[in-house]
Design a protein around this motif. Structure first.
Motif, PDB file in Angstrom:
ATOM      1  N   MET A  50      10.413  11.508  38.727  1.00  0.00           N
ATOM      2  CA  MET A  50      10.624  11.173  37.309  1.00  0.00           C
ATOM      3  C   MET A  50       9.306  11.008  36.596  1.00  0.00           C
ATOM      4  N   GLY A  51       8.239  11.484  37.211  1.00  0.00           N
ATOM      5  CA  GLY A  51       6.932  11.379  36.576  1.00  0.00           C
ATOM      6  C   GLY A  51       6.735  12.551  35.619  1.00  0.00           C
ATOM      7  N   ILE A  52       5.491  12.971  35.468  1.00  0.00           N
ATOM      8  CA  ILE A  52       5.189  14.060  34.542  1.00  0.00           C
ATOM      9  C   ILE A  52       5.784  15.366  35.056  1.00  0.00           C
ATOM     10  N   GLY A  53       6.370  16.118  34.125  1.00  0.00           N
ATOM     11  CA  GLY A  53       6.847  17.453  34.466  1.00  0.00           C
ATOM     12  C   GLY A  53       8.351  17.532  34.642  1.00  0.00           C
ATOM     13  N   GLU A  54       8.844  18.760  34.665  1.00  0.00           N
ATOM     14  CA  GLU A  54      10.264  19.006  34.871  1.00  0.00           C
ATOM     15  C   GLU A  54      10.396  19.651  36.268  1.00  0.00           C
ATOM     16  N   SER A  80      15.021  14.011  38.901  1.00  0.00           N
ATOM     17  CA  SER A  80      15.495  13.867  37.526  1.00  0.00           C
ATOM     18  C   SER A  80      15.213  15.138  36.728  1.00  0.00           C
ATOM     19  N   THR A  81      16.218  15.583  35.971  1.00  0.00           N
ATOM     20  CA  THR A  81      16.032  16.802  35.170  1.00  0.00           C
ATOM     21  C   THR A  81      16.567  16.615  33.757  1.00  0.00           C
ATOM     22  N   CYS A  82      15.942  17.341  32.816  1.00  0.00           N
ATOM     23  CA  CYS A  82      16.432  17.300  31.442  1.00  0.00           C
ATOM     24  C   CYS A  82      17.619  18.258  31.274  1.00  0.00           C
ATOM     25  N   ILE A 107      20.272  12.860  35.660  1.00  0.00           N
ATOM     26  CA  ILE A 107      20.286  13.722  34.469  1.00  0.00           C
ATOM     27  C   ILE A 107      19.820  12.927  33.256  1.00  0.00           C
ATOM     28  N   SER A 108      18.834  13.447  32.559  1.00  0.00           N
ATOM     29  CA  SER A 108      18.386  12.812  31.328  1.00  0.00           C
ATOM     30  C   SER A 108      19.297  13.275  30.206  1.00  0.00           C
ATOM     31  N   LEU A 109      20.256  12.443  29.855  1.00  0.00           N
ATOM     32  CA  LEU A 109      21.289  12.864  28.901  1.00  0.00           C
ATOM     33  C   LEU A 109      20.912  12.463  27.461  1.00  0.00           C
ATOM     34  N   HIS A 110      20.802  11.206  27.219  1.00  0.00           N
ATOM     35  CA  HIS A 110      20.250  10.634  25.976  1.00  0.00           C
ATOM     36  C   HIS A 110      21.030  10.900  24.687  1.00  0.00           C
ATOM     37  N   ALA A 111      22.094  11.687  24.750  1.00  0.00           N
ATOM     38  CA  ALA A 111      22.886  11.926  23.535  1.00  0.00           C
ATOM     39  C   ALA A 111      24.296  12.332  23.928  1.00  0.00           C
ATOM     40  N   TYR A 166      20.049   7.313  30.113  1.00  0.00           N
ATOM     41  CA  TYR A 166      20.298   7.280  28.676  1.00  0.00           C
ATOM     42  C   TYR A 166      19.263   6.366  28.046  1.00  0.00           C
ATOM     43  N   THR A 167      18.312   6.986  27.353  1.00  0.00           N
ATOM     44  CA  THR A 167      17.250   6.239  26.689  1.00  0.00           C
ATOM     45  C   THR A 167      17.743   5.761  25.331  1.00  0.00           C
ATOM     46  N   LEU A 168      17.719   4.478  25.126  1.00  0.00           N
ATOM     47  CA  LEU A 168      18.236   3.928  23.862  1.00  0.00           C
ATOM     48  C   LEU A 168      17.166   3.978  22.781  1.00  0.00           C
ATOM     49  N   ILE A 214      17.894   2.858  29.382  1.00  0.00           N
ATOM     50  CA  ILE A 214      16.453   2.582  29.296  1.00  0.00           C
ATOM     51  C   ILE A 214      16.074   2.393  27.830  1.00  0.00           C
ATOM     52  N   PRO A 215      15.693   1.182  27.434  1.00  0.00           N
ATOM     53  CA  PRO A 215      15.185   1.032  26.063  1.00  0.00           C
ATOM     54  C   PRO A 215      13.945   1.921  25.918  1.00  0.00           C
ATOM     55  N   VAL A 216      13.900   2.749  24.894  1.00  0.00           N
ATOM     56  CA  VAL A 216      12.801   3.724  24.774  1.00  0.00           C
ATOM     57  C   VAL A 216      11.444   3.010  24.729  1.00  0.00           C
ATOM     58  N   ASN A 217      10.490   3.562  25.438  1.00  0.00           N
ATOM     59  CA  ASN A 217       9.112   3.091  25.326  1.00  0.00           C
ATOM     60  C   ASN A 217       8.501   3.835  24.159  1.00  0.00           C
ATOM     61  N   THR A 218       7.924   3.095  23.248  1.00  0.00           N
ATOM     62  CA  THR A 218       7.417   3.750  22.046  1.00  0.00           C
ATOM     63  C   THR A 218       6.195   4.604  22.363  1.00  0.00           C
ATOM     64  N   VAL A 219       6.273   5.865  21.977  1.00  0.00           N
ATOM     65  CA  VAL A 219       5.128   6.763  22.075  1.00  0.00           C
ATOM     66  C   VAL A 219       4.743   7.018  20.622  1.00  0.00           C
ATOM     67  N   ALA A 220       3.499   6.732  20.286  1.00  0.00           N
ATOM     68  CA  ALA A 220       3.094   6.734  18.875  1.00  0.00           C
ATOM     69  C   ALA A 220       3.585   7.971  18.125  1.00  0.00           C
ATOM     70  N   SER A 266       4.965   3.969  31.482  1.00  0.00           N
ATOM     71  CA  SER A 266       5.929   5.008  31.136  1.00  0.00           C
ATOM     72  C   SER A 266       5.300   6.383  31.279  1.00  0.00           C
ATOM     73  N   CYS A 267       6.147   7.270  31.748  1.00  0.00           N
ATOM     74  CA  CYS A 267       5.822   8.656  32.030  1.00  0.00           C
ATOM     75  C   CYS A 267       4.854   9.342  31.049  1.00  0.00           C
ATOM     76  N   GLY A 268       3.700   9.738  31.535  1.00  0.00           N
ATOM     77  CA  GLY A 268       2.808  10.569  30.731  1.00  0.00           C
ATOM     78  C   GLY A 268       1.875   9.831  29.793  1.00  0.00           C
TER      79      GLY A 268
HETATM   80  N1  SAH Z   1      11.642  16.145  33.252  1.00  0.00           N
HETATM   81  C1  SAH Z   1      12.453  15.231  33.991  1.00  0.00           C
HETATM   82  C2  SAH Z   1      11.703  14.108  34.650  1.00  0.00           C
HETATM   83  C3  SAH Z   1      10.635  13.413  33.875  1.00  0.00           C
HETATM   84  S1  SAH Z   1      11.121  12.250  32.633  1.00  0.00           S
HETATM   85  C4  SAH Z   1      13.552  14.691  33.122  1.00  0.00           C
HETATM   86  O1  SAH Z   1      13.584  14.992  31.937  1.00  0.00           O
HETATM   87  O2  SAH Z   1      14.422  14.003  33.633  1.00  0.00           O
HETATM   88  C5  SAH Z   1      11.817  10.906  33.485  1.00  0.00           C
HETATM   89  C6  SAH Z   1      12.756  10.056  32.625  1.00  0.00           C
HETATM   90  O3  SAH Z   1      12.014   9.271  31.676  1.00  0.00           O
HETATM   91  C7  SAH Z   1      13.710  10.890  31.813  1.00  0.00           C
HETATM   92  O4  SAH Z   1      14.995  10.331  31.803  1.00  0.00           O
HETATM   93  C8  SAH Z   1      13.076  10.835  30.439  1.00  0.00           C
HETATM   94  O5  SAH Z   1      13.989  11.198  29.471  1.00  0.00           O
HETATM   95  C9  SAH Z   1      12.571   9.406  30.393  1.00  0.00           C
HETATM   96  N2  SAH Z   1      11.571   9.149  29.375  1.00  0.00           N
HETATM   97  C10 SAH Z   1      10.579   9.939  28.948  1.00  0.00           C
HETATM   98  N3  SAH Z   1       9.864   9.361  27.973  1.00  0.00           N
HETATM   99  C11 SAH Z   1      10.420   8.160  27.765  1.00  0.00           C
HETATM  100  C12 SAH Z   1      10.140   7.088  26.874  1.00  0.00           C
HETATM  101  N4  SAH Z   1       9.133   7.162  25.978  1.00  0.00           N
HETATM  102  N5  SAH Z   1      10.914   5.987  26.953  1.00  0.00           N
HETATM  103  C13 SAH Z   1      11.922   5.908  27.838  1.00  0.00           C
HETATM  104  N6  SAH Z   1      12.231   6.878  28.700  1.00  0.00           N
HETATM  105  C14 SAH Z   1      11.509   8.003  28.657  1.00  0.00           C
END
Ligand code: SAH
Length: 351
Positions: free
Chosen positions: A160-164, A195-197, A217-221, A261-263, A295-301, A340-342
């Motif tokens: 679940m780190g960087i990359g797909e 984990s995949t998008c 699965i990264s669903l989010h919607a 599901y990122t909120l 997962i409450p979204v981590n704010t990316v500027a 948080s990732c990346g």
């Molecule tokens: N590409 C893969 C794996 C990397 S992302 C994928 O999409 O699943 C790993 C997880 O972190 C995914 O569910 C992704 O949607 C979530 N994620 C990415 N950025 C995020 C953020 N800013 N806040 C919360 N979750 C985040």
């Protein structure tokens, strides 16, 4: 004049049987392959392989390459012991791995690519695009180096780190072979999540491989128009195609699917979204087991997205549970260290 151009093999990408073939061809006893494989998975250099003859070590260093990622930054959370590594690869590419400490053991979150080309709007990993795929050995060596550094066994792996991961399919499959091979890291497939998008064609292919790993699965919607907006991959394969593939994956492997599901406040976190999420998943899974991670979204500027307040997150979870959907709110580990990732790769490439 004969000119030989020999590409040196990355030895960390080699399976024990391949090491055996190479040693046999060289004239060394095949059983030495097992020792070398064990040394590699403990993070040893050729010089440190004390039960391998000097001549054979010389042969290995002349005919293969062995580079472990270099730790360029290490942050340890004061709150929960989470360790975040920024690694530099042989060519200077930066990637991240995170070790999380749980009561039931250590888990590592690893990267599968340097950067990402999926373009999810909330994610820091994709901001600079994809630089390159990681080799199977580079994916593996994140675990080797982290395990050596913390001095404790790593029991669980999440991709679940960087990359797909499914965008780097062949290297990821070989990584799975390497990480599960006896005599090395030897981590069981039930302790590995990918984990995949939502690369739907690859989900079907992965099901055929029959590794008992957990698919996440990264669903989010819950609606295509909303998912299209935050995850470009949805324009290629919509929610129906994705969830049908997930159901097929479950039917083939018997492994419970996990949905992330990122909120995101005001985008996908209202009570109406919670109800739609429950009925959507129940439509495809009915009584089959599945799980939702919130997962409450981590704010990316760059994204401008923020997480909702505690109350709205709690309400969302309760609605899912009342509808009979198993949901947990993801514990936020390492919130004091950009875990948080990346985030670190992005910060460092901006410097
Ligand atoms: N590409 C893969 C794996 C990397 S992302 C994928 O999409 O699943 C790993 C997880 O972190 C995914 O569910 C992704 O949607 C979530 N994620 C990415 N950025 C995020 C953020 N800013 N806040 C919360 N979750 C985040």
């Amino acid at each position: 004049m004969l000119y030989y151009c020999i590409m040196k093999k990355e030895i960390l990408c080699m399976m024990p049987y391949e090491l055996e073939d190479m040693l046999r061809a060289y004239g060394e006893k095949a059983y030495k392959a097992k020792q070398i494989f064990a040394w590699l998975h403990r993070g040893a250099t050729f010089d440190e392989m004390s039960d391998i003859s000097k001549k054979t070590r010389q042969f290995l260093s002349e005919n293969t390459t062995l580079v472990y990622p270099e730790i360029v930054q290490k942050q340890v959370s004061k709150l929960d012991g989470t360790v975040k590594y920024l690694f530099s690869m042989y060519d200077g590419q930066l990637i991240e791995s995170v070790v999380m400490r749980y009561k039931h053991g250590n888990s590592i979150c690893i990267s599968s690519q340097a950067g990402c080309r999926m373009g999810c709007r909330f994610c820091a990993s994709t901001l600079g695009g994809k630089a390159r795929d990681l080799s199977s050995g580079e994916i593996l060596s994140q675990i080797i180096v982290a395990q050596k550094d913390i001095g404790e066994r790593i029991d669980n792996v999440v991709m679940m780190g960087i990359g797909e991961p499914l965008d780097n399919y062949d290297n990821v499959i070989r990584f799975l072979e390497l990480v599960g091979a006896p005599g090395g890291l030897n981590i069981g497939y039930r302790h590995i999540s990918l984990s995949t998008c939502g690369l739907v064609d690859r989900i079907y292919r992965l099901a055929e491989e029959e590794y008992p790993i957990t698919l996440s699965i990264s669903l989010h919607a819950t609606r295509d128009e909303e998912r299209d907006e935050i995850m470009p991959i949805n324009k290629k394969w919509g929610i129906d195609e994705l969830l049908s593939a997930c159901r097929a994956y479950f039917d083939k492997t018997g492994r419970r699917i996990s949905f992330e599901y990122t909120l995101i406040h005001g985008k996908n976190d209202t009570p109406a979204h919670a109800k739609r999420l429950a009925s959507l998943l129940l439509k495809y899974f009915d009584k089959a087991p599945f799980h939702v991670n919130l997962i409450p979204v981590n704010t990316v500027a760059e994204s401008g997205f923020t997480a909702g307040n505690e109350q709205s997150i709690k309400r969302f979870t309760e609605i899912l549970e009342k509808s009979g959907v198993n949901a947990t709110r993801r514990r936020r580990l390492g919130s004091d260290i950009d875990a948080s990732c990346g985030q670190l790769r992005h910060k460092n490439s901006n410097k």
